[in-house]
Write an enzyme that holds these catalytic residues in place. Structure first.
Site, mmCIF file in Angstrom:
data_model
loop_
_atom_site.group_PDB
_atom_site.id
_atom_site.type_symbol
_atom_site.label_atom_id
_atom_site.label_comp_id
_atom_site.label_asym_id
_atom_site.label_seq_id
_atom_site.Cartn_x
_atom_site.Cartn_y
_atom_site.Cartn_z
ATOM 1 N N ASP A 37 0.959 -1.106 0.035
ATOM 2 C CA ASP A 37 -0.173 0.172 -0.143
ATOM 3 C C ASP A 37 0.787 1.225 0.048
ATOM 4 O OD1 ASP A 37 0.990 -0.620 2.833
ATOM 5 O OD2 ASP A 37 -0.594 0.951 3.227
ATOM 6 N N GLU A 80 0.074 -1.159 5.725
ATOM 7 C CA GLU A 80 0.914 -0.698 6.374
ATOM 8 C C GLU A 80 0.865 0.642 7.031
ATOM 9 O OE1 GLU A 80 5.169 1.192 7.639
ATOM 10 O OE2 GLU A 80 3.864 1.428 5.988
#
Length: 420
Positions: free
Chosen positions: A84, A178
């Site tokens: 991400d 994350e």
């Protein structure tokens, strides 16, 4: 073999911004798009045990090619990166710009107001005459952490196509979310089965990070009293004004923009709601739990001071734990850091141990029992449209991974005759 820069430029064009508001796992569908692509690429390289969970955790195995006696002495090593990207900056329609850096300022072509300046980004000085990659200035680039993803995939391609390179069993992990603090929520350490791991989520070439912030999030819930503004005298209590008062009281000398090194901070970063009810979120960061608690007592003092100024409003304060400094647990497995330092040295770089003014998936993994230092991937100026990466730095990250695989074999060879 596909050059790591080409691989990276493919990956960044997939929008994988995570979302703090979403309750799904992963938080956004774009992350699954990249994870499915990586799943196919891992299988094409011949990795085994390739598994993509419904929650967006992708794992795989590169089997050992060591003789059985030696393999029993070489630990299983993990390599981890997150797919991400930061949700606060546009990540759709990334147009990577590859060019030779000639020195001076870099004006990004999609938005001339976005300028990468050597004074603000001193790492540029190391890459005059070398190729760098930026966005066009209208989006982030995504080097955090697609540079790490590309480095791991590049190293795996080398290892699978170069059988003369000996290595133990490697476990691969690509995680979602994350950036919103949920990267390891669905990561099964037991099933992963590594003795140590490395996140490829660091910044400048040569950096190795074994210490992170301790981190909490403070959540102020403010309840006011809404009313028609034309008839509000003596009745309306504006929750936004209460929030503004709280923000005004935050210490100016303990903010992200006024601190560096080992200094902690308080950072108001999210405000939502309406006149009647507002939620204000504040990041609390320090390298020690004691410092974290001092900041949290300061927030309680601020709440107590502001409340009497706004009769009719209520201010509640809750503290949500995020992660803790991983150093103490990492110190129990010194070889994890020592071999990473040597791997960087063998890549022709001067190792630079540093503390992260932030956190990684490795923070929580380490504290949960999987020692996981953080190794550079080459990206600079994360979380901004001025993010960039040097091609040479990504190539050095690939070399560092290859060196790590080799060093863990050497470490096993020196051990007494006992299995892991």
């Amino acid at each position: 073999m596909e050059p790591v820069a080409d691989r990276f430029c493919r990956y960044v064009q997939i929008d994988t911004r995570s979302s703090e508001e979403s309750q799904t796992a992963p938080s956004t569908p774009g992350q699954l798009d990249l994870l499915r692509l990586l799943e196919g690429e891992l299988k094409a390289l011949g990795l085994t045990e390739v598994q993509l969970t419904d929650q967006g955790v992708l794992t795989a195995t590169l089997p050992s090619n060591l003789p059985r006696e030696l393999d029993a002495k070489v630990p299983v090593v993990g390599l981890i990166a997150h797919v991400d990207t930061y949700p606060g900056v546009e990540g759709k329609g990334v147009k990577p710009q590859r060019f030779t850096y000639r020195g001076g300022e870099v004006v990004l072509p999609g938005d001339a107001s976005q300028v990468i300046r050597p004074a603000e980004s001193p790492e540029l000085a190391h890459y005059v005459g070398k190729e760098i990659i930026t966005s066009d200035g209208t989006t982030l680039l995504g080097a955090d952490d697609k540079a790490g993803v590309a480095a791991i995939m590049g190293a795996l391609e080398v290892l699978t196509k170069s059988p003369a390179r000996t290595h133990g069993r490697l476990r691969i992990g690509f995680t979602p979310d994350e950036e919103v603090g949920r990267g390891t929520e669905n990561f099964d350490i037991g099933a992963f089965g590594a003795r140590v791991a490395y996140t490829l989520d660091g910044s400048a070439a040569g950096e190795i990070e074994d210490e992170t912030f301790c981190a909490d999030t403070a959540v102020f819930t403010i309840t006011g009293r809404d009313h028609h503004p034309g008839y509000a005298k003596g009745i309306l209590v504006n929750a936004f004004k209460v929030a503004a008062d709280l923000i005004r009281e935050l210490p100016a000398d303990a903010a992200p923009e006024t601190t560096a090194g080992r200094q902690g901070y308080l950072h108001a970063y999210a405000l939502s709601g309406n006149v009647g009810a507002v939620t204000l979120k504040v990041l609390v960061r320090d390298f020690t739990v004691e410092g974290l608690k001092r900041f949290e007592r300061r927030l309680e003092d601020i709440r107590a001071a502001v409340a009497p100024r706004h009769p009719g409003a209520t201010i509640a304060l809750a503290i949500e734990e995020s992660y803790r400094n991983m150093k103490l647990k990492l110190d129990e497995t010194p070889e994890a850091l020592e071999l990473a330092v040597e791997a960087i040295r063998r890549a022709g770089l001067t190792p630079r141990r540093s503390a992260i003014r932030g956190g990684t998936d490795g923070s929580r993994l380490t504290l949960a029992g999987l020692p996981t230092p953080n190794v550079f991937a080459g990206g600079i100026d994360f979380h901004s449209t001025r993010e960039w990466v040097a091609v040479e730095a990504m190539e050095q990250a690939v070399t560092t991974i290859l060196n790590l695989a080799e060093l863990w074999v050497e470490w096993g060879e020196k051990r007494p005759d006992q299995p892991n």
